[in-house]
Write a protein that holds these residues in place. Structure first.
Motif, mmCIF file in Angstrom:
data_model
loop_
_atom_site.group_PDB
_atom_site.id
_atom_site.type_symbol
_atom_site.label_atom_id
_atom_site.label_comp_id
_atom_site.label_asym_id
_atom_site.label_seq_id
_atom_site.Cartn_x
_atom_site.Cartn_y
_atom_site.Cartn_z
ATOM 1 N N GLU A 196 8.244 0.280 -0.078
ATOM 2 C CA GLU A 196 7.799 1.248 -1.078
ATOM 3 C C GLU A 196 6.607 2.008 -0.502
ATOM 4 O O GLU A 196 5.625 1.397 -0.063
ATOM 5 C CB GLU A 196 7.396 0.538 -2.370
ATOM 6 C CG GLU A 196 7.028 1.465 -3.504
ATOM 7 C CD GLU A 196 8.199 1.764 -4.436
ATOM 8 O OE1 GLU A 196 7.978 2.436 -5.444
ATOM 9 O OE2 GLU A 196 9.329 1.320 -4.151
ATOM 10 N N PRO A 200 4.943 2.630 -7.262
ATOM 11 C CA PRO A 200 4.207 1.580 -7.983
ATOM 12 C C PRO A 200 4.272 0.209 -7.331
ATOM 13 O O PRO A 200 3.460 -0.663 -7.653
ATOM 14 C CB PRO A 200 4.871 1.564 -9.356
ATOM 15 C CG PRO A 200 6.227 2.165 -9.137
ATOM 16 C CD PRO A 200 6.053 3.174 -8.056
ATOM 17 N N ARG A 201 5.214 -0.015 -6.421
ATOM 18 C CA ARG A 201 5.325 -1.330 -5.774
ATOM 19 C C ARG A 201 4.687 -1.364 -4.389
ATOM 20 O O ARG A 201 4.839 -2.348 -3.662
ATOM 21 C CB ARG A 201 6.793 -1.742 -5.687
ATOM 22 C CG ARG A 201 7.431 -2.016 -7.038
ATOM 23 C CD ARG A 201 8.896 -2.426 -6.891
ATOM 24 N NE ARG A 201 9.730 -1.279 -6.527
ATOM 25 C CZ ARG A 201 11.037 -1.362 -6.246
ATOM 26 N NH1 ARG A 201 11.634 -2.544 -6.264
ATOM 27 N NH2 ARG A 201 11.725 -0.278 -5.943
ATOM 28 N N GLN A 202 3.964 -0.332 -4.001
ATOM 29 C CA GLN A 202 3.427 -0.269 -2.636
ATOM 30 C C GLN A 202 2.390 -1.352 -2.373
ATOM 31 O O GLN A 202 2.355 -1.922 -1.286
ATOM 32 C CB GLN A 202 2.816 1.102 -2.355
ATOM 33 C CG GLN A 202 2.221 1.201 -0.953
ATOM 34 C CD GLN A 202 1.753 2.595 -0.597
ATOM 35 O OE1 GLN A 202 1.921 3.535 -1.361
ATOM 36 N NE2 GLN A 202 1.154 2.742 0.572
ATOM 37 N N PHE A 203 1.553 -1.649 -3.327
ATOM 38 C CA PHE A 203 0.419 -2.527 -3.067
ATOM 39 C C PHE A 203 0.577 -3.904 -3.693
ATOM 40 O O PHE A 203 -0.398 -4.561 -4.016
ATOM 41 C CB PHE A 203 -0.868 -1.855 -3.544
ATOM 42 C CG PHE A 203 -1.184 -0.597 -2.789
ATOM 43 C CD1 PHE A 203 -1.537 -0.648 -1.449
ATOM 44 C CD2 PHE A 203 -1.101 0.638 -3.406
ATOM 45 C CE1 PHE A 203 -1.821 0.516 -0.741
ATOM 46 C CE2 PHE A 203 -1.385 1.802 -2.713
ATOM 47 C CZ PHE A 203 -1.738 1.742 -1.373
ATOM 48 N N GLN A 204 1.816 -4.345 -3.847
ATOM 49 C CA GLN A 204 2.043 -5.705 -4.315
ATOM 50 C C GLN A 204 1.689 -6.702 -3.208
ATOM 51 O O GLN A 204 1.563 -6.357 -2.041
ATOM 52 C CB GLN A 204 3.513 -5.888 -4.708
ATOM 53 C CG GLN A 204 3.926 -5.058 -5.905
ATOM 54 C CD GLN A 204 5.373 -5.319 -6.293
ATOM 55 O OE1 GLN A 204 5.731 -5.169 -7.439
ATOM 56 N NE2 GLN A 204 6.193 -5.701 -5.337
ATOM 57 N N ASP A 205 1.594 -7.969 -3.582
ATOM 58 C CA ASP A 205 1.294 -9.003 -2.595
ATOM 59 C C ASP A 205 2.487 -9.345 -1.717
ATOM 60 O O ASP A 205 2.321 -9.942 -0.648
ATOM 61 C CB ASP A 205 0.815 -10.275 -3.306
ATOM 62 C CG ASP A 205 -0.539 -10.094 -3.970
ATOM 63 O OD1 ASP A 205 -1.300 -9.231 -3.502
ATOM 64 O OD2 ASP A 205 -0.825 -10.807 -4.950
ATOM 65 N N ALA A 206 3.686 -8.976 -2.162
ATOM 66 C CA ALA A 206 4.892 -9.270 -1.394
ATOM 67 C C ALA A 206 5.710 -7.994 -1.240
ATOM 68 O O ALA A 206 5.371 -6.943 -1.802
ATOM 69 C CB ALA A 206 5.722 -10.342 -2.102
ATOM 70 N N PRO A 208 8.620 -5.270 -1.848
ATOM 71 C CA PRO A 208 9.100 -4.815 -3.155
ATOM 72 C C PRO A 208 10.381 -5.498 -3.615
ATOM 73 O O PRO A 208 10.635 -5.584 -4.813
ATOM 74 C CB PRO A 208 9.310 -3.307 -2.968
ATOM 75 C CG PRO A 208 9.322 -3.086 -1.506
ATOM 76 C CD PRO A 208 8.481 -4.153 -0.899
ATOM 77 N N ASP A 209 11.209 -5.993 -2.683
ATOM 78 C CA ASP A 209 12.442 -6.677 -3.073
ATOM 79 C C ASP A 209 12.703 -7.813 -2.075
ATOM 80 O O ASP A 209 13.474 -7.657 -1.124
ATOM 81 C CB ASP A 209 13.613 -5.698 -3.099
ATOM 82 C CG ASP A 209 14.846 -6.276 -3.788
ATOM 83 O OD1 ASP A 209 14.996 -7.518 -3.819
ATOM 84 O OD2 ASP A 209 15.667 -5.483 -4.297
ATOM 85 N N GLN A 272 2.953 -7.128 1.432
ATOM 86 C CA GLN A 272 3.681 -5.906 1.103
ATOM 87 C C GLN A 272 5.006 -5.716 1.832
ATOM 88 O O GLN A 272 5.764 -4.819 1.491
ATOM 89 C CB GLN A 272 2.816 -4.658 1.332
ATOM 90 C CG GLN A 272 1.497 -4.685 0.580
ATOM 91 C CD GLN A 272 0.610 -3.526 0.932
ATOM 92 O OE1 GLN A 272 1.058 -2.514 1.434
ATOM 93 N NE2 GLN A 272 -0.684 -3.668 0.667
ATOM 94 N N THR A 273 5.326 -6.508 2.840
ATOM 95 C CA THR A 273 6.564 -6.304 3.582
ATOM 96 C C THR A 273 7.120 -7.630 4.097
ATOM 97 O O THR A 273 6.423 -8.633 4.182
ATOM 98 C CB THR A 273 6.361 -5.397 4.814
ATOM 99 O OG1 THR A 273 5.433 -6.015 5.698
ATOM 100 C CG2 THR A 273 5.872 -4.013 4.415
#
Length: 286
Positions: A196, A200-206, A208-209, A272-273
């Protein structure tokens, strides 16, 4: 005739160099050391193949190609390539390169791929971005081998689908094996798994999917193109993250490698990835 001595498929995360080389050890992320060890192990798989030249598959991140004229497939044909754009130096700390090209191999591949039904564009003034340089920093940091860059469109719709990318990989392999001489050619390609950018999912801890990533790693490690063609649609890629179309370049690399299981497969779930690393050794090339 030439031999394809190794096929490598990986991601091109631009933070690898910054996190594992530029950042002082006491300030590195907790994952940095594991990441470095995995990349060093992966690098050894290319060294073992003893390549003379690298065919490198990547994509321009709107540095030189734009929506007004973004070719589906493009090959560089130059004696030298400048690499690394200003924003990549500024944000990621990536070094500049001047890489040797191989005009003869580029010209041979261009004609062969056109003859095999792929309408390639060609550039004589291509500058390379981190889709190429991050791969070099991972697997050949000496940057001492000539390169033939191939760019694909994974950004500007409409995009070719997985079947077309896989077929191009097959055509690249068949074309290289017709190249006269006894050179050992490694094909190194970079894309990514779920991603991402700016959403909105760019800065998650994991990633995006994460579930898509785990399935994709399994498909690539098993050489399971049938599962990819059954399951990967434009809608699936979009749902996994707004930049997940980069997975198409990993499908292309599977086309170069063939249907067999990867000789080397590893992955690392980072901030994030998900980063993944695959190597195939075609038969009778060692």
């Amino acid at each position: 005739m030439a031999v394809v001595s190794a096929v490598l498929a990986t991601t091109h995360h631009p933070f690898f160099y910054r996190e594992t080389v530029l950042t002082p050890q006491e300030k590195r992320r907790p994952e940095a050391e594991a990441w470095r060890h995995k990349v060093e192990a992966y690098r050894a798989t290319l060294t073992a193949a003893r390549p003379d030249v690298l065919v490198m598959v990547g994509a321009d991140h709107f540095h030189q190609l734009f929506y007004d004229n973004y070719p589906t497939f493009l090959i560089g044909k130059q004696p030298k390539y400048d690499a690394t754009f200003h924003n990549e130096e500024r944000y990621f700390g990536l070094p500049k390169f001047v890489l040797d090209g191989d005009e003869d191999l580029s010209g041979f591949l261009l004609q062969e791929l056109i003859d095999r039904g792929f309408d390639f564009s060609v550039s004589h003034e291509l500058k390379l971005d981190h889709s190429i340089t991050c791969a070099l920093l991972s697997v050949r940091p000496e940057a001492d081998l000539p390169v033939v860059p191939i760019y694909t469109n994974i950004f500007a719709p409409p995009l070719a689908g997985p079947a077309r990318f896989y077929a191009l990989g097959q055509a690249i392999r068949a074309s290289l094996e017709k190249y006269p001489g006894d050179r050992r050619i490694a094909v190194v390609g970079t894309g990514h798994l779920s991603l991402e950018i700016g959403g909105p999912r760019q800065f998650q801890d994991a990633a995006p999917d994460v579930e898509f990533d785990r399935r994709a790693v399994r498909w690539l490690a098993d050489g399971d193109i049938d599962a990819i063609l059954r399951n990967v649609t434009p809608e699936v890629l979009k749902a996994a993250g707004n930049a997940t179309d980069g997975f198409l370049d990993l499908v292309l690399m599977l086309g170069v490698a063939g249907r067999g299981k990867a000789d080397y497969a590893d992955h690392l779930e980072l901030f994030q990835t998900t980063e993944a690393f695959f190597t195939w050794y075609p038969q009778d090339t060692t």
